[in-house]
Design a protein around this motif. Structure first.
Motif, PDB file in Angstrom:
ATOM      1  N   ASN A 708      49.887  68.219   2.125  1.00  0.00           N
ATOM      2  CA  ASN A 708      49.882  68.856   0.812  1.00  0.00           C
ATOM      3  C   ASN A 708      49.800  68.187  -0.199  1.00  0.00           C
ATOM      4  OD1 ASN A 708      50.784  71.301   2.146  1.00  0.00           O
ATOM      5  ND2 ASN A 708      53.091  70.793   2.064  1.00  0.00           N
ATOM      6  N   ALA A 709      50.267  66.640  -0.320  1.00  0.00           N
ATOM      7  CA  ALA A 709      49.845  65.744  -1.385  1.00  0.00           C
ATOM      8  C   ALA A 709      48.527  65.663  -1.282  1.00  0.00           C
ATOM      9  CB  ALA A 709      50.664  64.396  -1.170  1.00  0.00           C
ATOM     10  N   MET A 710      47.509  65.328   0.009  1.00  0.00           N
ATOM     11  CA  MET A 710      46.226  65.226  -0.273  1.00  0.00           C
ATOM     12  C   MET A 710      45.589  66.292  -1.028  1.00  0.00           C
ATOM     13  SD  MET A 710      43.892  64.202   2.982  1.00  0.00           S
ATOM     14  CE  MET A 710      43.913  65.981   3.689  1.00  0.00           C
ATOM     15  N   SER A 711      46.076  67.513  -0.586  1.00  0.00           N
ATOM     16  CA  SER A 711      45.266  68.916  -1.115  1.00  0.00           C
ATOM     17  C   SER A 711      45.539  68.787  -2.490  1.00  0.00           C
ATOM     18  CB  SER A 711      45.569  69.986  -0.379  1.00  0.00           C
ATOM     19  OG  SER A 711      45.502  70.084   0.978  1.00  0.00           O
ATOM     20  N   TYR A 712      46.759  68.391  -2.938  1.00  0.00           N
ATOM     21  CA  TYR A 712      47.120  68.442  -4.493  1.00  0.00           C
ATOM     22  C   TYR A 712      46.200  67.432  -5.466  1.00  0.00           C
ATOM     23  CZ  TYR A 712      50.071  67.662  -8.642  1.00  0.00           C
ATOM     24  OH  TYR A 712      50.493  67.703  -9.996  1.00  0.00           O
ATOM     25  N   VAL A 713      46.072  66.161  -4.857  1.00  0.00           N
ATOM     26  CA  VAL A 713      45.219  65.239  -5.339  1.00  0.00           C
ATOM     27  C   VAL A 713      43.669  65.630  -5.412  1.00  0.00           C
ATOM     28  CG1 VAL A 713      44.560  62.671  -5.338  1.00  0.00           C
ATOM     29  CG2 VAL A 713      46.721  63.380  -4.836  1.00  0.00           C
ATOM     30  N   LEU A 714      43.266  66.268  -4.396  1.00  0.00           N
ATOM     31  CA  LEU A 714      41.867  66.534  -4.441  1.00  0.00           C
ATOM     32  C   LEU A 714      41.796  67.706  -5.423  1.00  0.00           C
ATOM     33  CD1 LEU A 714      41.120  66.792  -0.423  1.00  0.00           C
ATOM     34  CD2 LEU A 714      40.416  64.860  -2.204  1.00  0.00           C
ATOM     35  N   GLU A 715      42.532  68.650  -5.669  1.00  0.00           N
ATOM     36  CA  GLU A 715      42.626  69.505  -6.393  1.00  0.00           C
ATOM     37  C   GLU A 715      42.565  69.251  -7.927  1.00  0.00           C
ATOM     38  OE1 GLU A 715      45.512  72.372  -5.721  1.00  0.00           O
ATOM     39  OE2 GLU A 715      44.587  73.171  -3.579  1.00  0.00           O
ATOM     40  N   ARG A 716      43.268  68.229  -8.274  1.00  0.00           N
ATOM     41  CA  ARG A 716      43.424  67.585  -9.552  1.00  0.00           C
ATOM     42  C   ARG A 716      42.153  66.781  -9.759  1.00  0.00           C
ATOM     43  NH1 ARG A 716      48.075  67.742 -12.465  1.00  0.00           N
ATOM     44  NH2 ARG A 716      49.221  69.640 -11.862  1.00  0.00           N
ATOM     45  N   ASP A 717      41.485  66.243  -8.582  1.00  0.00           N
ATOM     46  CA  ASP A 717      40.296  65.587  -8.860  1.00  0.00           C
ATOM     47  C   ASP A 717      39.138  66.384  -9.245  1.00  0.00           C
ATOM     48  OD1 ASP A 717      39.021  62.648  -8.728  1.00  0.00           O
ATOM     49  OD2 ASP A 717      37.997  63.783  -7.108  1.00  0.00           O
ATOM     50  N   ALA A 718      39.011  67.542  -8.471  1.00  0.00           N
ATOM     51  CA  ALA A 718      38.070  68.469  -8.677  1.00  0.00           C
ATOM     52  C   ALA A 718      38.182  69.034 -10.219  1.00  0.00           C
ATOM     53  CB  ALA A 718      38.100  69.725  -7.899  1.00  0.00           C
ATOM     54  N   LEU A 719      39.417  69.304 -10.768  1.00  0.00           N
ATOM     55  CA  LEU A 719      39.611  69.780 -11.854  1.00  0.00           C
ATOM     56  C   LEU A 719      39.363  68.718 -13.128  1.00  0.00           C
ATOM     57  CD1 LEU A 719      40.997  71.847 -13.734  1.00  0.00           C
ATOM     58  CD2 LEU A 719      43.086  70.823 -13.653  1.00  0.00           C
ATOM     59  N   LEU A 720      39.598  67.495 -12.547  1.00  0.00           N
ATOM     60  CA  LEU A 720      39.172  66.415 -13.799  1.00  0.00           C
ATOM     61  C   LEU A 720      37.487  66.426 -13.738  1.00  0.00           C
ATOM     62  CD1 LEU A 720      39.669  63.960 -15.467  1.00  0.00           C
ATOM     63  CD2 LEU A 720      39.554  62.487 -13.299  1.00  0.00           C
ATOM     64  N   GLY A 721      36.966  66.673 -12.529  1.00  0.00           N
ATOM     65  CA  GLY A 721      35.406  66.425 -12.579  1.00  0.00           C
ATOM     66  C   GLY A 721      34.832  67.623 -13.440  1.00  0.00           C
ATOM     67  N   GLU A 722      35.634  68.761 -13.360  1.00  0.00           N
ATOM     68  CA  GLU A 722      35.031  69.949 -14.394  1.00  0.00           C
ATOM     69  C   GLU A 722      35.178  69.556 -15.783  1.00  0.00           C
ATOM     70  OE1 GLU A 722      36.972  73.795 -13.460  1.00  0.00           O
ATOM     71  OE2 GLU A 722      36.739  73.552 -11.408  1.00  0.00           O
ATOM     72  N   VAL A 723      36.381  68.838 -15.964  1.00  0.00           N
ATOM     73  CA  VAL A 723      36.429  68.451 -17.560  1.00  0.00           C
ATOM     74  C   VAL A 723      35.253  67.374 -17.942  1.00  0.00           C
ATOM     75  CG1 VAL A 723      38.136  67.462 -19.271  1.00  0.00           C
ATOM     76  CG2 VAL A 723      38.923  69.033 -17.411  1.00  0.00           C
ATOM     77  N   ALA A 724      35.183  66.627 -16.873  1.00  0.00           N
ATOM     78  CA  ALA A 724      34.300  65.375 -17.114  1.00  0.00           C
ATOM     79  C   ALA A 724      32.915  66.089 -17.357  1.00  0.00           C
ATOM     80  CB  ALA A 724      34.111  64.387 -15.922  1.00  0.00           C
ATOM     81  N   GLY A 725      32.313  67.085 -16.506  1.00  0.00           N
ATOM     82  CA  GLY A 725      31.076  67.743 -16.604  1.00  0.00           C
ATOM     83  C   GLY A 725      31.099  68.405 -17.959  1.00  0.00           C
ATOM     84  N   ALA A 726      32.134  69.020 -18.482  1.00  0.00           N
ATOM     85  CA  ALA A 726      31.981  69.857 -19.736  1.00  0.00           C
ATOM     86  C   ALA A 726      31.727  68.777 -20.902  1.00  0.00           C
ATOM     87  CB  ALA A 726      33.581  70.456 -19.986  1.00  0.00           C
ATOM     88  N   LEU A 727      32.451  67.468 -20.863  1.00  0.00           N
ATOM     89  CA  LEU A 727      32.287  66.563 -21.750  1.00  0.00           C
ATOM     90  C   LEU A 727      31.116  65.757 -21.787  1.00  0.00           C
ATOM     91  CD1 LEU A 727      36.152  65.351 -21.991  1.00  0.00           C
ATOM     92  CD2 LEU A 727      34.850  66.752 -23.766  1.00  0.00           C
ATOM     93  N   LYS A 728      30.357  65.840 -20.542  1.00  0.00           N
ATOM     94  CA  LYS A 728      29.278  65.055 -20.320  1.00  0.00           C
ATOM     95  C   LYS A 728      29.402  63.735 -20.314  1.00  0.00           C
ATOM     96  CE  LYS A 728      25.594  68.198 -22.174  1.00  0.00           C
ATOM     97  NZ  LYS A 728      26.822  69.446 -22.167  1.00  0.00           N
ATOM     98  N   ALA A 729      30.603  63.387 -19.251  1.00  0.00           N
ATOM     99  CA  ALA A 729      30.833  61.898 -19.129  1.00  0.00           C
ATOM    100  C   ALA A 729      31.281  61.766 -17.620  1.00  0.00           C
ATOM    101  CB  ALA A 729      32.262  61.778 -20.155  1.00  0.00           C
ATOM    102  N   GLN A 730      31.615  60.516 -17.425  1.00  0.00           N
ATOM    103  CA  GLN A 730      32.253  59.978 -16.068  1.00  0.00           C
ATOM    104  C   GLN A 730      33.718  60.182 -16.121  1.00  0.00           C
ATOM    105  OE1 GLN A 730      30.233  59.230 -13.357  1.00  0.00           O
ATOM    106  NE2 GLN A 730      28.301  59.650 -14.842  1.00  0.00           N
ATOM    107  N   ALA A 731      34.256  60.541 -15.039  1.00  0.00           N
ATOM    108  CA  ALA A 731      35.756  60.899 -14.867  1.00  0.00           C
ATOM    109  C   ALA A 731      36.485  59.847 -15.730  1.00  0.00           C
ATOM    110  CB  ALA A 731      36.236  60.913 -13.558  1.00  0.00           C
ATOM    111  N   ALA A 732      36.101  58.467 -15.566  1.00  0.00           N
ATOM    112  CA  ALA A 732      36.845  57.412 -15.944  1.00  0.00           C
ATOM    113  C   ALA A 732      36.689  57.334 -17.603  1.00  0.00           C
ATOM    114  CB  ALA A 732      36.393  56.218 -15.627  1.00  0.00           C
ATOM    115  N   GLU A 733      35.724  58.163 -17.934  1.00  0.00           N
ATOM    116  CA  GLU A 733      35.382  57.955 -19.610  1.00  0.00           C
ATOM    117  C   GLU A 733      36.225  59.156 -20.334  1.00  0.00           C
ATOM    118  OE1 GLU A 733      30.923  56.293 -19.060  1.00  0.00           O
ATOM    119  OE2 GLU A 733      31.308  58.213 -19.640  1.00  0.00           O
TER     120      GLU A 733
END
Length: 881
Positions: A708-733
């Protein structure tokens, strides 16, 4: 001024004073278990006042939905009998969180009431706390209210700081004096001024209450209460919309304001259609119906449905009280639910949830009304027969009142409502005794989901679930169906089965009971839950899927391994989390409740403030470090005295006769009878997903582990990736890029505002030549294209300076809405007031407004009428000179 206009004028006034307009919170508090319903505007800001929460603003204003129909604050019995009581009402409020204090709060209230709403100053009274000299001086010296109309209200409950004019959130914490404002309806209405013996009359009506949070009340080392000055005193105010509308509309009661007139007309129409008889438009029953549809509709819209407990029971009481009033007026078919449409038309623009959930609200109330109409006729017949045998001042038997409640759905207060109309009363003690008898009977013969109370005299259950998940050839020692012993359970039967040996863990210590199957060659039983019948007797709750099971049969018992493993991971993590919380927050952290199942662990603990992000991260790091160490767990059974000597924390206090089970997991040592992982590494991964308050001084954490915890983190990571893509930036940025984007948006907004101001100023300069001379006064009324309110205000300021003695009205039209600003030079305000001038124009374009004598603002909805309205400014000003 209509109620809707009053609401918007109030909010817009305080918005002009730098307040953030905050949407009403639901009538059902989502995070405050101390409240049955939201009953004041400050409820949603409680944590801000206590210092547990911080908002991006220090000034706020709201129109808050409130209900007072249950618990400590209950006005239900008064609705329909008084001029001003409601179950649902709107509280207009303005709040300062360590910003302005008494002087500005009183000044704002006075300015809004007398200059914007135009209430006569000689009709207003104020109260202050007896010892609050500061507020008294502000009223008498700065505002200029005559001393005889400023009443000091002192101790009236036998203790200092126990006055109606001294507000306290609780025995300790923020508190302070109040200052109320009353409106005098005149000698034609019964009642005396505040503080007098006749203060409960309707002549003097409170319209505003200013609460000044000035002190922190605490207990010192000697056990005495001490008042400390707060470093950042705050303001909490409240003004009932319905009461203010009554004053502004000049009507006798709250039920004569436009909002209720329309609802009562709709109620009259629907009752007449449901009964075929004409209804008196002034009937008190119509008042109750119109009031109750608001309370019921908003409660359902915020997620409550009628039931026999808690908020659902209060909703049922209100709805059935309204239905009874309709029945009294002649309705013989459901009518109440049809008022939802009229209510939505009246209040939907201010509260869009009514529009969005209109169909749902209508369906819920319709079902409740249809259910009650099945029994109301018979119930009323029984009540009428019982009343016919009573004389004046007699008491209705409690058993009859209980029969009406139990059989016909008449809540006690509904029966009491009928009796009150006839100067009768009900034996509440007898009613409560009958209710208690029924509950005892239900415990003895009802269906038992919880196994306690089942009579069992056989051998105890031997639990093997610590070592294995399957026990073969277990003996069925007892079967229960519908709470009673049975010899056989057949396919389709819901039953409780007791075994002599079992691997199933019975719910205890916060851990849920196991699920799985019991089966042999001819039968299969699905176990949904396992609960204790006695301390050492386990009841397996479920349903016979195939064949039949008889007492004495042997059967194999198999636990669902995946569910047990997930539950075990969560339970073990709870112990590690508890220790980590004590390490991060302090040793005051103590368990106040827990619930562990396969999906999550929920842990309540003593702590008086929300956890910061840094504290949550630190707890997660400590627990996950314990998991990575992969230390072996150990469970030992010993005497309670020996367990105490080991230093074990008694988290759950599970007992096995005279012995307890001491669990060592990681660096944690606690008493616990639950099931746990063999090594900490079996937990896999730990993640906190929620932290919040559940009661005063009690916080709650929900956490997940393993997959459950692993799935939760992976989903949040994917969401962060979508935000990074929209901002045209790396996740850390992302944080820096998002901050940069927001700064850019703010800069653009500032640039646009400046351009609009420049455009308006240029247009304003071009309009100087259009000013007309009226007896030595320059009068200018014109439209500025593309301007917003700030641009209009800036342009008016500049034009006043350039024109000398002048009266200026500038307008702009945006998306069909008219914005108006009027400005008058200081040497002219004795004759021409900006508030009156802007209101003159606003009324012609479907609006209303007001403000200071030198500057005022308004709006309107009819842009087509604007040219004619502006053309009339010259003559209006001429008439004032």
């Amino acid at each position: 001024m209509k109620a809707a206009d009053i609401r918007s004028t109030f909010l817009n006034y305080f918005a002009s004073k730098g307040h953030q307009i905050v949407a009403s919170s639901p009538v059902v508090p989502g995070d405050d278990p101390t409240l049955l319903f939201t009953n004041a505007g400050m409820n949603q800001f409680k944590d801000v006042f206590l210092g547990f929460d911080k908002r991006p603003y220090t000034r706020a204003t709201t129109a808050q939905k409130c209900i007072r129909a249950g618990g400590k604050h209950n006005d239900l019995e008064n609705v329909g009998y008084t001029a001003r009581h409601h179950t649902f009402f709107e509280m207009l409020g303005n709040f300062s969180f360590g910003d302005y204090f008494k002087q500005d709060a009183i000044r704002y209230a006075w300015e809004l009431l007398t200059e914007v709403f135009k209430l006569p100053a000689d009709k207003l009274w104020a109260t202050v706390y007896a010892e609050d000299d500061e507020a008294y001086e502000i009223w008498t010296r700065e505002i200029g209210l005559p001393a005889e109309r400023v009443v000091r209200i002192g101790d009236n409950k036998g203790a200092r700081y126990a006055s109606d004019n001294f507000w306290m959130m609780g025995d300790t914490g923020p508190c302070g004096p109040c200052s109320e404002i009353f409106y005098d309806f005149g000698p034609g209405v019964a009642g005396g001024p505040p503080g007098s013996p006749d203060e409960d009359g309707d002549r003097f009506t409170e319209v505003w209450n200013n609460v000044f949070m000035q002190f922190n009340r605490r207990v010192d080392e000697n056990g005495n209460y001490v008042m400390d000055l707060l470093p950042r005193p705050s303001v909490d105010t409240g003004m009932g919309l319905e009461r203010l509308a009554r004053v502004l509309q000049g009507v006798e009661t709250n039920y004569d304001i436009d909002l209720f007139v329309n609802l009562m007309a709709a109620a009259k129409r629907e009752v007449e259609l449901a009964g075929g008889v004409e209804v008196d438009a002034k009937s008190p029953s119509l008042k109750a119906i119109a009031d109750h549809i608001r309370a019921c509709a908003f409660t359902v819209a915020d997620g409550v449905v009628p039931s026999n407990e808690g908020r659902g029971y209060v909703l049922r009481r209100i709805a059935r009280r309204a239905i009874r009033h309709g029945y009294k007026l002649g309705a013989r078919a459901p009518f109440f639910y049809k008022l939802v449409e009229a209510l939505t038309a009246e209040m939907g623009s201010a509260y869009p949830e009514l529009v969005a959930k209109q169909r749902r609200v209508t369906e819920v109330l319709k079902q409740e009304e249809e259910r009650f109409f099945l029994t109301i006729a018979n119930g009323m017949e029984i009540l009428e027969s019982a009343l016919a045998a009573l004389g004046e001042g007699k008491v209705l038997d409690g058993d009859i009142a209980f029969k009406l409640h139990d059989t016909y759905g008449f809540p006690l207060d509904l029966t009491a409502d009928v009796l009150r109309e006839r100067n009768l009363s009900v034996d509440e003690a007898g009613f409560n005794a009958a209710m208690a008898r029924q509950r005892e009977q239900a415990r003895a013969a009802g269906k038992f989901k919880m196994a306690q109370g089942l009579e069992y005299k056989g051998e105890p259950t031997h639990f093997h679930g610590y070592e294995k998940l399957m026990v073969e050839d277990a003996k069925v020692t007892a079967i229960y169906i519908d709470g009673s012993p049975a010899e056989v359970a057949r396919a389709g039967d819901d039953a409780v089965i007791v075994l002599d040996n079992t691997p199933f863990y019975a719910e205890s210590g916060g851990q849920c009971g196991d699920a799985g199957f019991l089966q042999n060659g001819t039968a299969r039983f699905a176990v949904d839950d396992t609960l204790k019948i006695q301390a050492d007797v386990f009841g397996h709750h479920g349903r016979v899927m195939e064949g039949e099971i008889r007492a004495g049969d042997t059967i194999d018992a198999r636990v669902n391994g995946n569910t047990r493993a997930a539950t075990t991971r969560n339970h073990s993590a709870t112990h590690l989390m508890h220790k980590a919380l004590r390490e991060v927050l302090g040793n005051h952290v103590q368990q106040k409740g827990s619930q562990v199942d396969a999906g999550k662990t929920r842990f309540d603990f003593a702590h008086n403030a929300p956890l910061t992000d840094a504290e949550i991260l630190r707890v997660e790091q400590i627990v996950n470090r314990e998991i990575m160490l992969n230390a072996a767990s150990q469970a030992r059974v010993m005497s309670i005295e020996d367990a105490q000597k080991t230093g074990a924390m008694m988290l759950f206090g599970e007992k096995y006769g005279d012995s307890v089970r001491v669990l060592d997991i990681g660096s944690s040592r606690e008493l616990c009878g639950g099931t746990h992982v063999l090594r900490t590494g079996d937990i896999g991964f730990f993640k906190i997903v929620m932290e919040g308050g559940v009661a005063a001084g009690v916080r709650r954490i929900e956490a997940i582990t393993g997959e459950n915890a692993m799935s939760y983190v992976l989903e949040r990571d994917a969401l962060l990736g979508e935000v990074a893509g929209a901002l045209k930036a790396q996740a850390a940025e992302v944080p820096a890029k998002l901050a940069q984007t927001l700064d850019h948006v703010k800069a653009l907004e500032k640039e646009i505002a400046a351009l609009k101001g420049k455009l308006a100023s240029n247009q304003g300069d071009a309009l100087i030549g259009q000013a007309l001379d009226v007896n030595g006064v320059s009068v200018l009324a014109a439209t500025l294209e593309g301007a917003d309110v700030p641009a209009l205000r800036e342009a008016v300021d500049k034009l006043r300076d350039k024109l000398g003695t002048a009266a200026v009205v500038l307008a702009a039209v945006n998306e069909g809405k008219v914005a108006l600003i009027a400005g008058v030079t200081a040497n002219l305000t004795a004759k021409v007031k900006a508030g009156e001038l802007v209101n003159f124009v606003a009324q012609q374009v479907g609006g209303k407004g007001g403000g200071r004598p030198d500057m005022a603002q308004a709006g309107g909805t009819d842009a087509t009428a604007l040219p004619a309205a502006l053309a009339g400014v010259r003559d209006w000003v001429a008439g004032k000179l």
